[in-house]
Design a protein around this motif. Structure first.
Motif, PDB file in Angstrom:
ATOM      1  N   ALA A  16      14.029  18.179 -19.908  1.00 49.16           N
ATOM      2  CA  ALA A  16      13.796  17.961 -18.483  1.00 49.16           C
ATOM      3  C   ALA A  16      14.164  16.527 -18.121  1.00 49.16           C
ATOM      4  N   ASP A  17      14.543  16.309 -16.865  1.00 49.13           N
ATOM      5  CA  ASP A  17      14.878  14.982 -16.410  1.00 49.13           C
ATOM      6  C   ASP A  17      13.651  14.075 -16.534  1.00 49.13           C
ATOM      7  N   GLU A  18      13.874  12.938 -17.144  1.00 48.94           N
ATOM      8  CA  GLU A  18      12.785  11.989 -17.300  1.00 48.94           C
ATOM      9  C   GLU A  18      12.479  11.346 -15.952  1.00 48.94           C
ATOM     10  N   PRO A  19      11.204  11.224 -15.605  1.00 44.70           N
ATOM     11  CA  PRO A  19      10.872  10.558 -14.340  1.00 44.70           C
ATOM     12  C   PRO A  19      11.254   9.090 -14.387  1.00 44.70           C
ATOM     13  N   LEU A  20      11.685   8.575 -13.277  1.00 45.29           N
ATOM     14  CA  LEU A  20      12.065   7.165 -13.220  1.00 45.29           C
ATOM     15  C   LEU A  20      10.827   6.280 -13.323  1.00 45.29           C
ATOM     16  N   PRO A  21      10.958   5.119 -13.935  1.00 39.73           N
ATOM     17  CA  PRO A  21       9.838   4.174 -13.918  1.00 39.73           C
ATOM     18  C   PRO A  21       9.582   3.723 -12.484  1.00 39.73           C
ATOM     19  N   GLN A  22       8.336   3.493 -12.172  1.00 41.86           N
ATOM     20  CA  GLN A  22       7.978   3.108 -10.806  1.00 41.86           C
ATOM     21  C   GLN A  22       7.876   1.591 -10.672  1.00 41.86           C
ATOM     22  N   LEU A  23       8.234   1.126  -9.505  1.00 49.91           N
ATOM     23  CA  LEU A  23       8.039  -0.271  -9.143  1.00 49.91           C
ATOM     24  C   LEU A  23       7.114  -0.281  -7.931  1.00 49.91           C
ATOM     25  N   VAL A  24       5.904  -0.797  -8.111  1.00 47.04           N
ATOM     26  CA  VAL A  24       4.940  -0.845  -7.016  1.00 47.04           C
ATOM     27  C   VAL A  24       5.209  -2.115  -6.217  1.00 47.04           C
ATOM     28  N   PRO A  81      10.823   3.256  -6.082  1.00 44.16           N
ATOM     29  CA  PRO A  81       9.977   2.318  -5.351  1.00 44.16           C
ATOM     30  C   PRO A  81       8.728   3.006  -4.805  1.00 44.16           C
ATOM     31  N   VAL A  82       7.593   2.383  -5.012  1.00 44.89           N
ATOM     32  CA  VAL A  82       6.326   2.862  -4.460  1.00 44.89           C
ATOM     33  C   VAL A  82       5.765   1.728  -3.609  1.00 44.89           C
ATOM     34  N   PHE A  83       5.676   1.965  -2.315  1.00 49.62           N
ATOM     35  CA  PHE A  83       5.270   0.896  -1.410  1.00 49.62           C
ATOM     36  C   PHE A  83       3.757   0.907  -1.192  1.00 49.62           C
ATOM     37  N   ARG A  84       3.216  -0.282  -1.120  1.00 53.59           N
ATOM     38  CA  ARG A  84       1.791  -0.430  -0.854  1.00 53.59           C
ATOM     39  C   ARG A  84       1.595  -1.494   0.213  1.00 53.59           C
ATOM     40  N   GLU A  85       0.855  -1.150   1.249  1.00 52.18           N
ATOM     41  CA  GLU A  85       0.617  -2.078   2.348  1.00 52.18           C
ATOM     42  C   GLU A  85      -0.524  -3.025   2.013  1.00 52.18           C
ATOM     43  N   LEU A  86      -0.261  -4.311   2.209  1.00 45.02           N
ATOM     44  CA  LEU A  86      -1.248  -5.354   1.934  1.00 45.02           C
ATOM     45  C   LEU A  86      -1.358  -6.271   3.148  1.00 45.02           C
ATOM     46  N   SER A  87      -2.533  -6.791   3.380  1.00 42.81           N
ATOM     47  CA  SER A  87      -2.676  -7.791   4.436  1.00 42.81           C
ATOM     48  C   SER A  87      -2.100  -9.107   3.930  1.00 42.81           C
ATOM     49  N   LEU A  88      -1.792 -10.003   4.856  1.00 40.77           N
ATOM     50  CA  LEU A  88      -1.262 -11.294   4.446  1.00 40.77           C
ATOM     51  C   LEU A  88      -2.254 -12.054   3.576  1.00 40.77           C
ATOM     52  N   ASP A  89      -3.531 -11.870   3.838  1.00 45.00           N
ATOM     53  CA  ASP A  89      -4.552 -12.604   3.094  1.00 45.00           C
ATOM     54  C   ASP A  89      -4.714 -12.106   1.658  1.00 45.00           C
ATOM     55  N   GLU A  90      -4.421 -10.824   1.409  1.00 43.77           N
ATOM     56  CA  GLU A  90      -4.679 -10.257   0.084  1.00 43.77           C
ATOM     57  C   GLU A  90      -3.441 -10.121  -0.786  1.00 43.77           C
ATOM     58  N   ARG A  91      -2.264 -10.384  -0.237  1.00 44.19           N
ATOM     59  CA  ARG A  91      -1.032 -10.069  -0.965  1.00 44.19           C
ATOM     60  C   ARG A  91      -0.897 -10.853  -2.272  1.00 44.19           C
TER      61      ARG A  91
END
Length: 269
Positions: A23-31, A68-78
């Motif tokens: 089976a196709d190997e899943p791609l590594p994720q970049l958060v 790519p896995v996107f995660r929303e962060l506030s400016l204060d917590e990034r």
């Protein structure tokens, strides 16, 4: 006509071949951590991540084989999120100046110019004219840091310095007359200026022009950082980054290659 037993054997062999195929190997994720800041990183009407940085990230990850896995962060917590390993990198209009030793950087891949926006006919024609005036900026932004760092010098005579959680609130304060000027990134403020042609202008002096990059933790995977550095350079050289910038209505020479226009100020249009 083939005997039934031979047909059954062929079918069994074909099934075995299909089952044996890996089976196709899943791609590594970049958060990827990003803070809401249109037109670079935001959610569209469908709730999906969109913007200049999102599009560049998707293409860069595709080229080197990452999801790519996107995660929303506030400016204060990034920055805390990056240090804690909650995200692999920060990829959202992040300027490199003054932070060169804090992170591993891929890039630069874009350039930015920080400006102050005032009403036409306000009589404010330079940063020195802000003496005794009220200025607003987005909380946690680099523009806030630039202003705060300068408060001991030309900004020491400000009558009021106000921060708001969102850039839209900064511009709303200017539009309502609560403040006399709004400070921020030219390309981000452009969306508001375009909605009110002829009503506002940028001062003829920017806070600073800086390169933007992708920030990774120090001590992290330097090989991966180099891969992104190289693919971003390829995207710039091949015109992919310019195409993305162009679709968002921004100046390619200024935002991709760091060039400047012949005039340092312009009327909003």
């Amino acid at each position: 006509m083939f005997p039934p037993i031979l047909l059954a054997l062929c079918a069994l062999l074909c099934t075995a071949c299909v089952l044996s195929e890996p089976a196709d190997e899943p791609l590594p994720q970049l958060v990827i951590g990003g803070s809401p800041y249109a037109p670079y990183f935001y959610r569209d009407v469908h709730g999906d991540y969109a913007g200049i940085d999102v599009e560049i990230a998707i293409e860069a990850c595709r080229r080197i084989g990452y999801e790519p896995v996107f995660r929303e962060l506030s400016l204060d917590e990034r920055f805390d999120a990056l240090a804690a390993g909650e995200v692999d990198c920060l990829w959202c209009c992040l300027t490199m100046g003054g932070r060169e030793d804090e992170f591993l950087w891929a890039g630069p891949y874009l350039h930015t110019k920080r400006v102050t926006v005032v009403r036409m006919g306000s009589g404010i024609d330079s940063l020195e004219d802000l003496a005794g005036k009220r200025v607003a900026v987005q909380a946690g932004s680099t523009s806030e840091r630039v202003l705060v760092d300068g408060l001991e010098a030309e900004f020491s005579a400000l009558a009021q310095f106000t921060v708001f959680p969102e850039l839209g609130q900064v511009f709303a304060a200017l539009r309502s007359g609560y403040v006399d000027a709004a400070a921020g990134m030219e390309s981000a403020l452009k969306q508001y200026l375009d909605d009110h042609p002829g009503e506002y202008r940028c001062l003829n002096m920017s806070f600073r022009s800086q390169a933007q990059g992708i920030a990774f933790r120090r001590g992290g995977d330097s090989t991966l950082v180099q891969k992104f550095h190289d693919v971003l350079a390829d995207m710039t050289a091949g015109g992919t980054t310019a195409d993305i910038i162009r679709t968002h209505g921004l100046n390619v020479e200024k935002n991709v290659y760091g060039g400047t226009s012949s005039a340092d100020s312009r009327n909003a249009k």
